[in-house]
Design a protein around this motif. Structure first.
Motif, PDB file in Angstrom:
ATOM      1  N   ALA A 100       0.816  -1.216   0.000  1.00 39.56           N
ATOM      2  CA  ALA A 100       0.000   0.000   0.000  1.00 39.56           C
ATOM      3  C   ALA A 100       0.853   1.272   0.000  1.00 39.56           C
ATOM      4  O   ALA A 100       0.366   2.336  -0.366  1.00 39.56           O
ATOM      5  N   ASN A 101       2.112   1.176   0.393  1.00 40.99           N
ATOM      6  CA  ASN A 101       2.974   2.351   0.497  1.00 40.99           C
ATOM      7  C   ASN A 101       4.074   2.368  -0.559  1.00 40.99           C
ATOM      8  O   ASN A 101       4.990   3.174  -0.473  1.00 40.99           O
ATOM      9  N   VAL A 102       4.016   1.503  -1.564  1.00 37.39           N
ATOM     10  CA  VAL A 102       5.038   1.514  -2.605  1.00 37.39           C
ATOM     11  C   VAL A 102       4.409   1.697  -3.974  1.00 37.39           C
ATOM     12  O   VAL A 102       3.229   1.409  -4.186  1.00 37.39           O
ATOM     13  N   GLN A 103       5.230   2.205  -4.884  1.00 41.83           N
ATOM     14  CA  GLN A 103       4.809   2.370  -6.267  1.00 41.83           C
ATOM     15  C   GLN A 103       6.014   2.169  -7.170  1.00 41.83           C
ATOM     16  O   GLN A 103       7.155   2.276  -6.721  1.00 41.83           O
ATOM     17  N   LEU A 104       5.756   1.873  -8.421  1.00 39.17           N
ATOM     18  CA  LEU A 104       6.814   1.718  -9.404  1.00 39.17           C
ATOM     19  C   LEU A 104       7.305   3.105  -9.795  1.00 39.17           C
ATOM     20  O   LEU A 104       6.512   4.042  -9.909  1.00 39.17           O
ATOM     21  N   ALA A 105       8.613   3.253  -9.991  1.00 36.02           N
ATOM     22  CA  ALA A 105       9.171   4.544 -10.412  1.00 36.02           C
ATOM     23  C   ALA A 105      10.414   4.321 -11.251  1.00 36.02           C
ATOM     24  O   ALA A 105      11.118   3.320 -11.096  1.00 36.02           O
ATOM     25  N   HIS A 106      10.667   5.264 -12.165  1.00 40.66           N
ATOM     26  CA  HIS A 106      11.936   5.255 -12.899  1.00 40.66           C
ATOM     27  C   HIS A 106      13.077   5.456 -11.907  1.00 40.66           C
ATOM     28  O   HIS A 106      12.907   6.133 -10.890  1.00 40.66           O
ATOM     29  N   PHE A 107      14.239   4.921 -12.210  1.00 43.45           N
ATOM     30  CA  PHE A 107      15.423   5.140 -11.383  1.00 43.45           C
ATOM     31  C   PHE A 107      15.692   6.643 -11.262  1.00 43.45           C
ATOM     32  O   PHE A 107      15.965   7.161 -10.190  1.00 43.45           O
ATOM     33  N   ARG A 108      15.578   7.356 -12.374  1.00 38.44           N
ATOM     34  CA  ARG A 108      15.825   8.804 -12.398  1.00 38.44           C
ATOM     35  C   ARG A 108      14.849   9.550 -11.485  1.00 38.44           C
ATOM     36  O   ARG A 108      15.259  10.390 -10.680  1.00 38.44           O
ATOM     37  N   CYS A 109      13.573   9.242 -11.578  1.00 37.20           N
ATOM     38  CA  CYS A 109      12.554   9.927 -10.767  1.00 37.20           C
ATOM     39  C   CYS A 109      12.721   9.605  -9.288  1.00 37.20           C
ATOM     40  O   CYS A 109      12.632  10.494  -8.439  1.00 37.20           O
ATOM     41  N   ASN A 110      12.970   8.346  -8.983  1.00 35.81           N
ATOM     42  CA  ASN A 110      13.123   7.920  -7.591  1.00 35.81           C
ATOM     43  C   ASN A 110      14.379   8.544  -6.980  1.00 35.81           C
ATOM     44  O   ASN A 110      14.370   8.959  -5.826  1.00 35.81           O
ATOM     45  N   SER A 111      15.445   8.647  -7.756  1.00 34.71           N
ATOM     46  CA  SER A 111      16.679   9.265  -7.256  1.00 34.71           C
ATOM     47  C   SER A 111      16.474  10.743  -6.988  1.00 34.71           C
ATOM     48  O   SER A 111      16.977  11.284  -5.999  1.00 34.71           O
ATOM     49  N   ALA A 112      15.731  11.406  -7.842  1.00 35.94           N
ATOM     50  CA  ALA A 112      15.462  12.839  -7.649  1.00 35.94           C
ATOM     51  C   ALA A 112      14.597  13.067  -6.407  1.00 35.94           C
ATOM     52  O   ALA A 112      14.801  14.041  -5.683  1.00 35.94           O
ATOM     53  N   LYS A 113      13.668  12.167  -6.170  1.00 37.30           N
ATOM     54  CA  LYS A 113      12.791  12.286  -5.003  1.00 37.30           C
ATOM     55  C   LYS A 113      13.570  12.063  -3.715  1.00 37.30           C
ATOM     56  O   LYS A 113      13.363  12.761  -2.727  1.00 37.30           O
ATOM     57  N   GLY A 114      14.469  11.088  -3.720  1.00 34.02           N
ATOM     58  CA  GLY A 114      15.252  10.782  -2.522  1.00 34.02           C
ATOM     59  C   GLY A 114      14.359  10.355  -1.378  1.00 34.02           C
ATOM     60  O   GLY A 114      13.401   9.617  -1.556  1.00 34.02           O
ATOM     61  N   ALA A 115      14.640  10.840  -0.170  1.00 33.84           N
ATOM     62  CA  ALA A 115      13.869  10.469   1.027  1.00 33.84           C
ATOM     63  C   ALA A 115      12.799  11.514   1.340  1.00 33.84           C
ATOM     64  O   ALA A 115      12.394  11.680   2.468  1.00 33.84           O
ATOM     65  N   ARG A 116      12.344  12.214   0.303  1.00 32.42           N
ATOM     66  CA  ARG A 116      11.268  13.189   0.486  1.00 32.42           C
ATOM     67  C   ARG A 116       9.951  12.575   0.054  1.00 32.42           C
ATOM     68  O   ARG A 116       9.914  11.718  -0.823  1.00 32.42           O
TER      69      ARG A 116
END
Length: 110
Positions: free
Chosen positions: A85-101
């Motif tokens: 319920a708390n996870v989603q698929l993301a591009h490596f690039r998008c997930n890296s940009a988001k970080g721990a935010r």
């Protein structure tokens, strides 16, 4: 002498340790955890990035920008659970940009 692992065995081993580390980090912070795989999350999210909405290249491997990764909507570092319920698929690039935010904080920055 030890025999080299096949590519399939190497991938299974990598996924095993990845899942084990996710569970350990969630438990360390007092969050809940449940087993899931990247393939399950990708099927649920129809191979679309939860951050930008673009198609994720499922055959790519990080650090390719369009490689699939698991993104925690509420980061484990912020007390989020390691559950489906708390996870989603993301591009490596998008997930890296988001970080721990969280996603809301990312919208304010971008």
């Amino acid at each position: 002498m030890a025999q080299a692992l096949s590519p399939e065995a190497r991938e299974r081993q990598r996924l095993y340790w990845q899942e084990k580390n996710r569970r350990r980090r969630a438990a360390k912070r007092g969050g809940a955890s449940e087993p899931y795989t990247l393939v399950e999350i990708a099927a649920r999210d129809r191979a679309r990035c939860g951050l930008c909405g673009g198609r994720v290249a499922m055959k790519r491997v990080a650090p390719h920008p369009k490689a699939p990764t698991i993104d925690h909507v509420v980061p484990v570092a912020e007390g989020g659970d390691d559950t489906r319920a708390n996870v989603q698929l993301a591009h490596f690039r998008c997930n890296s940009a988001k970080g721990a935010r969280g996603s809301q904080q990312l919208a304010l920055i971008g």
